[in-house]
Motif scaffolding. Sequence first.
Motif, PDB file in Angstrom:
ATOM      1  N   GLN A 296      -6.603  -9.670 -19.241  1.00  0.00           N
ATOM      2  CA  GLN A 296      -8.028  -9.790 -19.540  1.00  0.00           C
ATOM      3  C   GLN A 296      -8.201  -9.583 -21.037  1.00  0.00           C
TER       4      GLN A 296
ATOM      5  N   ARG B 173     -15.406 -10.992 -21.663  1.00  0.00           N
ATOM      6  CA  ARG B 173     -14.056 -10.628 -21.226  1.00  0.00           C
ATOM      7  C   ARG B 173     -13.842 -11.202 -19.837  1.00  0.00           C
ATOM      8  N   TYR B 174     -12.688 -11.849 -19.638  1.00  0.00           N
ATOM      9  CA  TYR B 174     -12.390 -12.468 -18.357  1.00  0.00           C
ATOM     10  C   TYR B 174     -10.918 -12.311 -18.023  1.00  0.00           C
ATOM     11  N   TRP B 175     -10.624 -12.290 -16.722  1.00  0.00           N
ATOM     12  CA  TRP B 175      -9.253 -12.253 -16.247  1.00  0.00           C
ATOM     13  C   TRP B 175      -8.693 -13.675 -16.221  1.00  0.00           C
TER      14      TRP B 175
ATOM     15  N   MET C  74     -12.406 -12.527  -7.207  1.00  0.00           N
ATOM     16  CA  MET C  74     -12.758 -12.548  -8.625  1.00  0.00           C
ATOM     17  C   MET C  74     -13.187 -13.947  -9.062  1.00  0.00           C
TER      18      MET C  74
ATOM     19  N   SER D 140     -16.731 -14.393  -7.737  1.00  0.00           N
ATOM     20  CA  SER D 140     -17.723 -13.566  -8.438  1.00  0.00           C
ATOM     21  C   SER D 140     -17.924 -13.989  -9.891  1.00  0.00           C
TER      22      SER D 140
ATOM     23  N   GLU E 197     -15.557 -13.592 -12.277  1.00  0.00           N
ATOM     24  CA  GLU E 197     -14.693 -12.812 -13.168  1.00  0.00           C
ATOM     25  C   GLU E 197     -13.521 -13.640 -13.679  1.00  0.00           C
TER      26      GLU E 197
END
Length: 178
Positions: free
Chosen positions: A58, A67-69, A155, A158, A160
């Motif tokens: 991330q 911020r992202y995975w 994720m 959602s 993410e």
Amino acid sequence: MTIKQLSSKLVYENRWMSLREDEVRFSGGFEGIYSVVDKPDFAAIIPIHDDGRIQLVQQYRYPVGGRYWEVPQGAWEDSPDVDPFALAVGELEEETGYRATEWEKLGQFYNSYGFLNQTCHLFVARGLSEGVVNREETEAGMETAAFTFEEVLAMIKSGEIPDSVTLSALGLWKMMAG
């Protein structure tokens, strides 16, 4: 349909990319402009632990302000012709600290071929063991963690994980696995 390049001019260039503007003629005779971003190819890696968890990273992505995975991925701008496998090995260790004993190349795909000529070389890495993280200065603040596939799916749902490379990589991996 083919498109013929009539002329090309460099508009901008830095260490990571260049932008050119090409005058083109479409097969129907229409003339126009194509803006093309030239970037070195990159590698994306799906690191899978023995228990099936997927190691992600991330980081803050400035262009989209968040911020992202995502799966570990990157290019070596100073070595644009590097072997994709060597790049994958280096990026995995650099971003996660992990080394792998088993590697499989799943394939390659274009990231955004409407304006970008960059190819993504996709690998799966298994047999992971911890090593030392060696991130570039631009990767300060990067985090890494392992997730089950079900957690990764949650994720994605959602928001993410909105990264197109990660989504494509995971989709291709699951498709190839049957």
